[in-house]
Design an enzyme around this catalytic site. Structure first.
Site, PDB file in Angstrom:
ATOM      1  N   SER A  63       0.868  -1.184   0.000  1.00  0.00           N
ATOM      2  CA  SER A  63       0.000   0.000   0.000  1.00  0.00           C
ATOM      3  C   SER A  63       0.897   1.223   0.000  1.00  0.00           C
ATOM      4  O   SER A  63       2.082   1.122   0.368  1.00  0.00           O
ATOM      5  CB  SER A  63      -0.859  -0.007   1.274  1.00  0.00           C
ATOM      6  OG  SER A  63      -1.459   1.246   1.504  1.00  0.00           O
ATOM      7  N   TYR A  80      -2.028  -1.186  10.451  1.00  0.00           N
ATOM      8  CA  TYR A  80      -1.990  -1.314   8.984  1.00  0.00           C
ATOM      9  C   TYR A  80      -0.678  -0.761   8.434  1.00  0.00           C
ATOM     10  O   TYR A  80      -0.013  -1.391   7.601  1.00  0.00           O
ATOM     11  CB  TYR A  80      -3.190  -0.569   8.397  1.00  0.00           C
ATOM     12  CG  TYR A  80      -3.412  -0.768   6.919  1.00  0.00           C
ATOM     13  CD1 TYR A  80      -4.107  -1.883   6.447  1.00  0.00           C
ATOM     14  CD2 TYR A  80      -2.956   0.159   5.988  1.00  0.00           C
ATOM     15  CE1 TYR A  80      -4.330  -2.063   5.084  1.00  0.00           C
ATOM     16  CE2 TYR A  80      -3.172  -0.012   4.629  1.00  0.00           C
ATOM     17  CZ  TYR A  80      -3.867  -1.117   4.182  1.00  0.00           C
ATOM     18  OH  TYR A  80      -4.080  -1.296   2.829  1.00  0.00           O
TER      19      TYR A  80
HETATM   20  P1  NAD Z   1     -11.333  -6.570  -0.212  1.00  0.00           P
HETATM   21  O1  NAD Z   1     -11.893  -6.494   1.170  1.00  0.00           O
HETATM   22  O2  NAD Z   1     -12.217  -6.326  -1.393  1.00  0.00           O
HETATM   23  O3  NAD Z   1     -10.615  -7.969  -0.430  1.00  0.00           O
HETATM   24  C1  NAD Z   1      -9.852  -8.563   0.572  1.00  0.00           C
HETATM   25  C2  NAD Z   1      -9.836 -10.034   0.330  1.00  0.00           C
HETATM   26  O4  NAD Z   1      -9.120 -10.652   1.405  1.00  0.00           O
HETATM   27  C3  NAD Z   1     -11.236 -10.656   0.323  1.00  0.00           C
HETATM   28  O5  NAD Z   1     -11.285 -11.680  -0.650  1.00  0.00           O
HETATM   29  C4  NAD Z   1     -11.350 -11.242   1.729  1.00  0.00           C
HETATM   30  O6  NAD Z   1     -12.247 -12.319   1.773  1.00  0.00           O
HETATM   31  C5  NAD Z   1      -9.923 -11.675   1.938  1.00  0.00           C
HETATM   32  N1  NAD Z   1      -9.573 -11.890   3.335  1.00  0.00           N
HETATM   33  C6  NAD Z   1      -9.782 -11.088   4.399  1.00  0.00           C
HETATM   34  N2  NAD Z   1      -9.369 -11.692   5.523  1.00  0.00           N
HETATM   35  C7  NAD Z   1      -8.868 -12.892   5.149  1.00  0.00           C
HETATM   36  C8  NAD Z   1      -8.301 -13.984   5.830  1.00  0.00           C
HETATM   37  N3  NAD Z   1      -8.175 -13.984   7.171  1.00  0.00           N
HETATM   38  N4  NAD Z   1      -7.907 -15.061   5.122  1.00  0.00           N
HETATM   39  C9  NAD Z   1      -8.052 -15.109   3.785  1.00  0.00           C
HETATM   40  N5  NAD Z   1      -8.595 -14.114   3.081  1.00  0.00           N
HETATM   41  C10 NAD Z   1      -8.993 -13.019   3.755  1.00  0.00           C
HETATM   42  O7  NAD Z   1     -10.076  -5.564  -0.205  1.00  0.00           O
HETATM   43  P2  NAD Z   1      -9.198  -4.905  -1.358  1.00  0.00           P
HETATM   44  O8  NAD Z   1      -9.467  -3.457  -1.292  1.00  0.00           O
HETATM   45  O9  NAD Z   1      -9.313  -5.615  -2.659  1.00  0.00           O
HETATM   46  O10 NAD Z   1      -7.743  -5.127  -0.731  1.00  0.00           O
HETATM   47  C11 NAD Z   1      -6.856  -6.137  -1.164  1.00  0.00           C
HETATM   48  C12 NAD Z   1      -5.449  -5.779  -0.703  1.00  0.00           C
HETATM   49  O11 NAD Z   1      -5.071  -4.507  -1.255  1.00  0.00           O
HETATM   50  C13 NAD Z   1      -5.305  -5.640   0.821  1.00  0.00           C
HETATM   51  O12 NAD Z   1      -4.077  -6.191   1.232  1.00  0.00           O
HETATM   52  C14 NAD Z   1      -5.317  -4.130   1.029  1.00  0.00           C
HETATM   53  O13 NAD Z   1      -4.625  -3.751   2.189  1.00  0.00           O
HETATM   54  C15 NAD Z   1      -4.612  -3.664  -0.234  1.00  0.00           C
HETATM   55  N6  NAD Z   1      -4.893  -2.263  -0.569  1.00  0.00           N
HETATM   56  C16 NAD Z   1      -6.158  -1.844  -0.878  1.00  0.00           C
HETATM   57  C17 NAD Z   1      -6.377  -0.489  -1.194  1.00  0.00           C
HETATM   58  C18 NAD Z   1      -7.752   0.035  -1.549  1.00  0.00           C
HETATM   59  O14 NAD Z   1      -7.909   1.260  -1.687  1.00  0.00           O
HETATM   60  N7  NAD Z   1      -8.754  -0.809  -1.739  1.00  0.00           N
HETATM   61  C19 NAD Z   1      -5.296   0.407  -1.198  1.00  0.00           C
HETATM   62  C20 NAD Z   1      -4.035  -0.060  -0.863  1.00  0.00           C
HETATM   63  C21 NAD Z   1      -3.822  -1.405  -0.575  1.00  0.00           C
END
Ligand code: NAD
Length: 260
Positions: free
Chosen positions: A142, A155
């Site tokens: 991130s 985080y």
């Molecule tokens: P999301 O909530 O849509 O997806 C997260 C996924 O992780 C889901 O499939 C969920 O079921 C799974 N998950 C959660 N806990 C889990 C566990 N204990 N075991 C297995 N799977 C688990 O989120 P996203 O926005 O797609 O985020 C994905 C990644 O990208 C994360 O690591 C997040 O920190 C990172 N990220 C997201 C953003 C954003 O703006 N959305 C920005 C920077 C980084």
């Protein structure tokens, strides 16, 4: 060149993980999809990817908060689909609270899921990558792996740790034809974020445009979200031969945030 290779994408039933899994399937990879749930919908996602892209896609339930599950995910994917050569550590959760009120159990869960899970999956996958003489590890970090924001102690700590882990693994794999990079997204338009826009409109009494520009993307200079497809295309590039000499990098997709 990715045709027939096996990819594991953690946390891939929604958002960024699903986008990356689908992009790899489009390139001909067999994909192991994962989350901690065990629903018909999880299986249906795997069936759809398999039907749409003519590859093998398996859903493997495993809780990335548990070391044993992380190892089982990699082992099961290899047994079902073939040796794991691409590993995308994407599963992540968030909790926002000032540090003196931050629940210790949330800290533990965020460190476990957002950081330690990557150690455990990488540890399980590396012997196979070394044996194959080719591999790609992509950790979804991130902007918060490079910059801090208040109220996101766990985080920010986990994502900074993930960038450090990325560099170390890159050095250990450097002579084995395998790379390890981190993707550092700013705000990404995921279904989760889409839902937050409506909440913020209500909380701040602002219209959609004002919430996006002045609240959510205040620190994102382009004033635009990164898109899941852009991150997925970057992941495919990092898996390509063109990226063979890119390793140990945190690659930002953040509309200029780290330039601030
Ligand atoms: P999301 O909530 O849509 O997806 C997260 C996924 O992780 C889901 O499939 C969920 O079921 C799974 N998950 C959660 N806990 C889990 C566990 N204990 N075991 C297995 N799977 C688990 O989120 P996203 O926005 O797609 O985020 C994905 C990644 O990208 C994360 O690591 C997040 O920190 C990172 N990220 C997201 C953003 C954003 O703006 N959305 C920005 C920077 C980084």
């Amino acid at each position: 060149m990715l045709q027939g290779k096996t990819a594991v994408v953690t946390g891939s039933t929604s958002g960024i993980g699903l986008g990356i899994a689908e992009a790899l399937a489009r390139e001909g990879c067999h994909v192991a999809l994962n989350s901690y749930t065990d629903t018909d919908e999880d299986q249906a996602i795997a069936a759809r990817l398999s039907a749409d892209h003519g590859i093998k896609a398996h859903y493997i339930q495993a809780d990335m908060g548990k070391p044993g599950d992380c190892m089982r995910l990699v082992e099961t994917a290899a047994a079902d689909l073939g040796p794991v050569q691409i590993l995308v550590n994407n599963a992540g959760i968030q909790h926002v609270e000032k540090i003196e009120a931050f629940p210790p159990e949330k800290w533990d869960a965020i460190i476990a899921i957002n950081l330690s899970s990557s150690f455990h999956t990488i540890r399980a996958a590396v012997p196979g990558l070394k044996a194959a003489g080719w591999g790609r590890i992509i950790n979804i970090a991130s902007t918060h792996g490079l910059h801090a924001s208040p109220f996101k102690s766990a985080y920010v700590a986990a994502k900074h740790g993930l960038v450090g882990l990325t560099k170390t693994v890159a050095l250990e794999l450097a002579e084995f034809g395998a790379t390890c990079n981190a993707i550092c997204p700013g705000y990404v338009k995921t279904p989760l974020v889409e839902g937050q826009i409506a909440d913020q409109m209500e909380a701040h009494g602002l219209d959609r445009e004002a919430v996006i520009r002045n609240v959510m993307l205040e620190r994102q200079p382009t004033k635009q979200f990164a898109e899941i497809d852009q991150l997925a295309a970057l992941a495919v590039f990092l898996c390509s031969d063109a990226a063979a000499q890119m390793t140990g990098q945190p690659v930002s997709v953040d509309g200029g945030w780290v330039a601030l």
